[in-house]
Design a protein around this motif. Structure first.
Motif, short mmCIF file in Angstrom:
data_model
loop_
_atom_site.label_atom_id
_atom_site.label_comp_id
_atom_site.label_asym_id
_atom_site.label_seq_id
_atom_site.Cartn_x
_atom_site.Cartn_y
_atom_site.Cartn_z
N ASP A 1 -3.23 -2.99 -2.18
CA ASP A 1 -4.12 -1.85 -2.43
C ASP A 1 -4.33 -1.73 -3.94
O ASP A 1 -3.37 -1.84 -4.72
CB ASP A 1 -3.51 -0.57 -1.85
CG ASP A 1 -4.41 0.63 -2.02
OD1 ASP A 1 -4.15 1.67 -1.40
OD2 ASP A 1 -5.40 0.54 -2.78
N GLY B 1 -10.44 1.61 -0.99
CA GLY B 1 -11.45 2.52 -0.45
C GLY B 1 -12.69 2.59 -1.33
O GLY B 1 -13.76 3.01 -0.93
N ASP C 1 0.87 -1.19 0.00
CA ASP C 1 0.00 0.00 0.00
C ASP C 1 0.89 1.22 0.00
O ASP C 1 1.92 1.24 0.69
CB ASP C 1 -0.92 -0.02 1.23
CG ASP C 1 -2.10 0.96 1.08
OD1 ASP C 1 -1.89 2.13 0.62
OD2 ASP C 1 -3.23 0.56 1.39
N ASP C 2 0.48 2.26 -0.74
CA ASP C 2 1.35 3.44 -0.80
C ASP C 2 1.15 4.33 0.42
O ASP C 2 1.93 5.24 0.66
CB ASP C 2 1.11 4.23 -2.10
CG ASP C 2 -0.34 4.69 -2.21
OD1 ASP C 2 -0.58 5.73 -2.86
OD2 ASP C 2 -1.23 4.00 -1.67
N MET D 1 -5.18 0.90 -5.78
CA MET D 1 -4.61 2.10 -6.43
C MET D 1 -3.21 2.36 -5.93
O MET D 1 -3.02 2.91 -4.84
CB MET D 1 -5.48 3.32 -6.12
CG MET D 1 -6.82 3.27 -6.82
SD MET D 1 -7.50 4.93 -6.88
CE MET D 1 -9.22 4.57 -7.05
#
Lengths: 189, 742
Positions: A120, A151, A75-76, A122
């Protein structure tokens, strides 16, 4: 693979790094204990029997013994990653590696050899479904489960991801217990 | 004219100059001989073409007719002097009138007309001969005419004052003064003067005038300014020759200068003169035969007259018939004119039908009133409807029948003969392409360009005043054309309205598309925003959960739990907002209302909510309800939301009813969710669909439920609205499109 409760002859061969023929012969000769699927001639080997067999024959146990589930979290958002790390380490059953970009995820998949990737959708450099596809297309990595977290929960998107090879999808914010339960279920299936 | 003669015939004194002028003024034609008149009448047949050759032969030889002929011709070619020329100028009608106007006179007396004719012919012939011999300058035919007319004054004097002229002749003959002097004594003017004045009045050519006036004048005393002095001299000579030869009657016995003398002055020698003199006699005989002088003209004249009268009577009869015909046509034209005048450029089908009925009835001479009306109707290809006008005098009643329904109409129609007849006839429209008679009505179809576009029903008894059948048909054709035009215009109007509507729809579609684009842009932005918001929410929620796991006290546990729940709630709001902004497109399927209701009920009761569990759900569906064209899943969700509202409004023991109704006149189905709750007042109702407005006191109500439900229903091509009375419960209505019937 390490955390299965029942293994097929092929999976047992992989864990022991032997040929399937060998396993079959051992099974048939009684050296390796197991059972047949009722109503068919398929062979099944329970975990503890396999461990016993490996110990008996001095086969290295790293394929099966290290029973911590290896999770790669991608995840970023650093806080999210940190959250996962804390959650999983607090649980105790997991070994965690992290990545912040798709590229890093690729590198670590090779290095860390995870059982499951929590991903994630994105990412800054690449979309989650591309990562999925890459994993699925590589036969060495095809056994790795993929759990997408995001999300945004668009049903059409979710279907696309599942088609690309994702195993499941979890929406942020999530219930920690549910996520852990899900991870274990996926890995064990 | 004869009256004028009789007035002055008994005059004893000489007329004054003025009286003489008046008399001459009243002279418009001179009489001719009966035989000549008979011949002319025969030539003047009203039906056949005129034999101009024969006309010419007679006219050129007759003193009176020549003069009249020349007089007529002057208006076409002034100065025309020969009968041949004059004849060529007249058309058949004028010529016929001239011939038919030939008069004779009944006067008896010393003035012997036939002999006078001979004298004139002799002079004419002699003049012609002399002219031929003299020089090519002088037209012999002109000379003939001049010679013929030289003594016309005598004929005029005889016609106007026969008694006075008789005395003049008498006194001239018996050794008294010469004719000229006698004339002066009796009439106050001599025949040259009278003749000259007559020529002036009739506007005969100046040449003729001069000859008539001066032929007795001595050559030396002729005025200088003559047109042709020679002509005068020629005629004087000719006159002398004729008198010397004693051809015909001239009434003048005095010969002033001998012919030889006169001839010498003209340059003619004796020998030539002799030749001329010899030729005159036979020529006059020949002319006399042509004119039939000496025959009893009176008899043939009378029979010719009778024949002529009969022909005229026939002609008159024909004209009378023709005028009746024309009158009818004029009436028809008037009808058509009235018809077209009564319609304006914006006239519609109804206007044309009414005016057409009146015009057609008028053409058929038919009376119409409220008891026996005239019917007109209009048919179009694109509509099954027939518009019928019942015209009874001033009032017009309108019927609309459908082609298929016309057979089904019952006797509830007003039992007057006309509507019944119309109903009967229009029930079998294929028969109406012919004229048929039903009851007392005659049907006339209106056909334009081969298409049957309407027709009229008239009382079959044709009135006495009716126009002939062809005229009525012509009128019907005109009316049909007008009707076709108006129908065409109506069609064009409908098309243009449809075009306008289509443009509007297109415009709206454009707007919708651009709105959709905007929305999808917003949707993308919203997705991005949702993602951005959900990350921090996940962190908050996750950390709170972790802390919860490590919590020692209840208070701590409560705190951490609350934090986690609230973070989740924020996320749920975000999800709802996104779903509201971009509702998923409906998957249209024919779905039965039963299925939808059951699905909705299932969704509703599945919820883990005490209010829900305490409610009862009833399903009632009308028998005629047909499947709807909609996304069943989405509609079920809408109903579930509505039911949830109902449950919360009604509280404990909520009784919810799901009702399905068919709508008879429209292809739609009405679904209803009713509850037995307290209902809503007007203020709450007004705000019901406002996002985030909630009148609920407790519970997790986020206020997007109804707006989302409405969005979904509208996306499915339907409508959602509420009706409520405080104390009477609330009903939510969902109107959906029904599946198209086969």
């Amino acid at each position: 693979m390490r955390h299965k409760s029942v293994y097929t002859t092929g999976e047992a061969a992989e864990v022991c790094r032997l040929s399937q023929q060998t396993i079959i012969r051992c099974f048939d000769s009684g050296q390796l204990q197991g059972f047949r699927v009722p109503g068919s001639k398929f062979r099944r080997i329970p975990r503890d029997m396999l461990v016993k067999f490996m110990k008996l024959n001095n086969i290295p146990l790293e394929g099966i013994e290290n029973d911590k589930i290896r999770v790669l979290v991608v995840d970023d958002e650093a806080q999210i990653v940190e959250l996962f790390v804390d959650v999983l380490q607090a649980d105790g059953r997991f070994e965690v590696a992290t990545a912040a970009t798709g590229y890093d995820a690729g590198v670590l998949t090779q290095q860390f050899a995870p059982d499951i990737v929590v991903l994630d959708y994105m990412l800054p450099d690449i979309n989650g479904n591309v990562v999925c596809k890459t994993l699925r297309e590589n036969s060495d990595l095809a056994h790795i489960k993929v759990l997408i977290i995001s999300g945004v929960a668009n049903p059409a998107e979710i279907d696309k991801l599942k088609a690309a090879g994702a195993d499941d999808f979890i929406k942020k914010p999530f219930n920690i217990e549910n996520v852990i339960k899900r991870i274990v279920e996926l890995v064990r299936s | 004219m004869s009256q004028a003669n009789s007035q002055h015939g008994g005059l004893e004194q000489r007329p004054s100059d003025q009286e003489l002028q008046l008399l001459l003024g009243s002279l418009h034609s001179l009489p001719t001989l009966s035989c000549v008149a008979a011949g002319l009448l025969e030539l003047a047949s009203p039906t056949a073409a005129i034999d101009r050759q024969k006309c010419h032969a007679l006219l050129r030889l007759d003193v009176a007719m020549s003069a009249q002929l020349l007089a007529l011709a002057q208006q076409y070619n002034a100065g025309c002097v020969t009968a041949e020329q004059a004849l060529a100028l007249l058309d058949d009608q004028t010529l016929r009138n001239l011939l038919l106007g030939a008069m004779t006179t009944q006067q008896e007396g010393p003035f012997n007309l036939p002999e006078f004719w001979r004298h004139s012919l002799a002079v004419a012939q002699a003049s012609q001969e002399i002219a031929q011999h003299l020089s090519p300058r002088i037209d012999p035919q002109a000379a003939f005419t001049c010679g013929l007319l030289h003594d016309i004054g005598k004929l005029a004097a005889w016609q106007l004052m026969p008694k006075s002229y008789a005395r003049a002749l008498a006194s001239a003959g018996s050794g008294g003064p010469g004719l000229l002097q006698a004339e002066m004594n009796t009439l106050n003017a001599d025949h040259p003067t009278i003749g000259m004045r007559l020529c002036q009045q009739w506007q005969l050519p100046p040449l003729v005038q001069e000859v008539v006036w001066l032929h007795h004048q001595a050559a030396t005393s002729l005025p200088q300014s003559l047109v042709q002095a020679e002509m005068v001299a020629i005629v004087a000579l000719a006159d002398t020759v004729a008198r010397e030869l004693r051809v015909g009657f001239s009434g003048n016995t005095v010969i002033a200068h001998s012919s030889i003398e006169l001839a010498g002055r003209l340059g003619l020698d004796e020998a030539t003169l002799q030749q001329i003199a010899i030729a005159v006699g036979p020529a006059v005989e020949a002319h006399g035969k042509t004119l039939r002088l000496g025959s009893d003209g009176a008899q043939s004249y009378r029979s010719a007259l009778a024949q002529s009268s009969r022909q005229l009577a026939q002609l008159n009869q024909n004209l009378h018939q023709r005028s009746i015909q024309l009158e009818r046509q004029a009436r028809a034209l008037e009808l058509v004119q009235n018809f077209t005048r009564s319609l304006s450029s914006t006239a519609g089908v109804s206007d044309v039908l009414v005016q057409a009925g009146r015009a057609i009835a008028s053409a058929a001479g038919v009376e119409f009133d409220a008891n026996q009306p005239v019917l007109t109707y209009s048919l179009t290809d694109e509509s099954q409807e027939i518009l019928v006008a019942c015209i009874g005098g001033k009032d017009v009643n309108w019927l609309t029948l459908t082609r298929t329904q016309a057979a089904k109409t019952t006797a509830s129609l007003d039992p007057q003969p006309a509507p019944l007849a119309a109903k009967e006839l229009l029930a079998r429209p294929d028969d109406l392409q012919e004229y048929i008679v039903v009851g007392q009505y005659l049907h006339r179809p209106m056909v334009s360009a081969g298409r049957w576009i309407g027709g009229s029903f008239l009382p079959a008894a044709a009135g006495p005043d009716h126009l002939p059948e062809e005229t009525q048909q012509a009128l019907a054709a005109t009316v049909a054309l007008a009707l076709a035009i108006v129908q065409g215009r109506q069609r064009a109007q409908v098309l243009s309205e449809q075009l306008a509507q289509a443009s509007q729809v297109l415009e709206q579609a454009h707007e919708a598309v651009s709105e959709a684009r905007t929305l999808s842009a917003v949707g993308e932005m919203a997705a991005g925003a949702a993602h951005e918001l959900n990350n921090p929410l996940a962190i908050i929620s996750g950390r709170a959960q972790l802390m919860l796991m490590k919590a020692q006290t209840d208070e701590q546990r409560k705190t951490w739990r609350t934090l986690a729940e609230q973070a989740q709630r924020i996320s749920d709001i975000i999800s709802e907002l996104m779903a509201f902004a971009a509702p998923p497109p409906p998957n249209y399927q024919p779905t039965s209302v039963q299925n939808i209701f059951e699905q909705a009920r299932q969704m509703f009761l599945d919820q883990d909510d005490p209010q829900v569990k305490a409610s009862t759900v009833d399903i009632r569906i009308d028998a005629e309800v047909i499947p709807v064209q909609a996304d069943g899943q989405q509609i079920a969700e809408v109903l579930a939301e509505l039911m949830k509202n109902a449950a919360y409004a009604a509280g404990k023991g909520a009784a919810i009813t799901l009702q399905g109704e068919a709508l008879s006149d429209r292809p739609q189905v009405l679904l209803r969710v009713c509850d037995n709750g307290p209902g809503m007042n007007a203020a709450t109702m007004a705000k019901a669909f406002t996002p985030f407005f909630s009148a609920q006191a407790a519970g997790r109500r986020r206020g997007l439920g109804l707006p989302r439900a409405r969005r979904t229903v509208e996306a499915n091509g339907g409508r959602l609205w509420l009706e409520s009375q405080p104390g009477n419960g609330t009903s939510a209505f969902v109107l959906l499109r029904a599946c198209e019937q086969e």
